[in-house]
Design a protein around this motif. Structure first.
Motif, PDB file in Angstrom:
ATOM      1  N   SER A 236       0.848  -1.188   0.000  1.00 21.49           N
ATOM      2  CA  SER A 236       0.000   0.000   0.000  1.00 21.49           C
ATOM      3  C   SER A 236       0.888   1.243   0.000  1.00 21.49           C
ATOM      4  O   SER A 236       2.067   1.191   0.340  1.00 21.49           O
ATOM      5  N   ALA A 237       0.297   2.354  -0.359  1.00 21.64           N
ATOM      6  CA  ALA A 237       1.035   3.631  -0.343  1.00 21.64           C
ATOM      7  C   ALA A 237       1.441   3.976   1.076  1.00 21.64           C
ATOM      8  O   ALA A 237       2.537   4.482   1.328  1.00 21.64           O
ATOM      9  N   ALA A 238       0.598   3.690   2.041  1.00 21.45           N
ATOM     10  CA  ALA A 238       0.920   3.988   3.440  1.00 21.45           C
ATOM     11  C   ALA A 238       2.123   3.161   3.896  1.00 21.45           C
ATOM     12  O   ALA A 238       2.989   3.650   4.618  1.00 21.45           O
ATOM     13  N   GLY A 239       2.199   1.916   3.465  1.00 19.78           N
ATOM     14  CA  GLY A 239       3.343   1.086   3.820  1.00 19.78           C
ATOM     15  C   GLY A 239       4.637   1.606   3.219  1.00 19.78           C
ATOM     16  O   GLY A 239       5.698   1.597   3.854  1.00 19.78           O
ATOM     17  N   MET A 240       4.567   2.065   1.966  1.00 19.91           N
ATOM     18  CA  MET A 240       5.747   2.614   1.305  1.00 19.91           C
ATOM     19  C   MET A 240       6.204   3.896   1.997  1.00 19.91           C
ATOM     20  O   MET A 240       7.389   4.093   2.258  1.00 19.91           O
TER      21      MET A 240
END
Length: 178
Positions: free
Chosen positions: A11-15
């Motif tokens: 996910s973008a949040a993980g990145m």
């Protein structure tokens, strides 16, 4: 067990989270390095000028001058000779780490002052030293210069020091001993 490799949700949040952690590690490294750094000052090297002075004196067709000795605590830090046109230079640091330069060439007094002191230097009278009349020049930056035309050469001694320091130094100038 399944034969498939494990998968995780991307996910973008993980990145963004991973990038923040990486930036925090880099920032911590930079701070650690700055706190543990020893500022190493580059020492000014002392050079031997006498051998170059002897060589230069053999090459020029005017009386080359060099200090017979340096005042207590002084050290030569640069020396150069250019054969065409003939130009002689010695840079020294005083015991107080103030620069004093000796320049000698066939250039006119005015050209030497403009080159090594300031284009707007002001003449401040004359002083007798080493049996020669030396013109005194100063600039707004605090430099003082003594300039003398001897024979076919112009000799200039300059630095951000008192005129008396330059006069004492000029008294030490002589043709180099071979």
């Amino acid at each position: 067990m399944s034969g498939q490799a494990g998968r995780y949700q991307r996910s973008a949040a993980g990145m963004v989270g991973a990038m923040l952690i990486l930036l925090a590690v880099i920032a911590a490294f930079v701070v650690f390095r700055e706190l543990n750094r020893n500022d190493v000052t580059t020492p000014v090297r002392t050079v031997e000028y006498r051998q170059t002075a002897v060589y230069a004196a053999e090459q020029v067709d005017f009386e080359l001058l060099a200090p017979s000795r340096l005042p207590e605590g002084w050290r030569a830090t640069s020396v150069s000779f250019t054969p065409e046109p003939s130009r002689w230079h010695i840079g020294q640091l005083t015991a107080d780490d103030e620069y004093v330069g000796l320049e000698q060439s066939r250039a006119s007094s005015r050209d030497m002052v403009e080159t090594y002191v300031d284009e707007n230097a002001v003449r401040r009278g004359a002083v007798q030293a080493a049996g020669t009349t030396w013109a005194t020049w100063t600039d707004e930056g605090g430099d003082t210069a003594l300039v003398a035309e001897t024979g076919d050469a112009t000799t200039l001694v300059v630095g951000p020091v008192d005129r008396d320091v330059l006069v004492d130094y000029v008294e030490l100038l002589a043709p180099p001993a071979r």
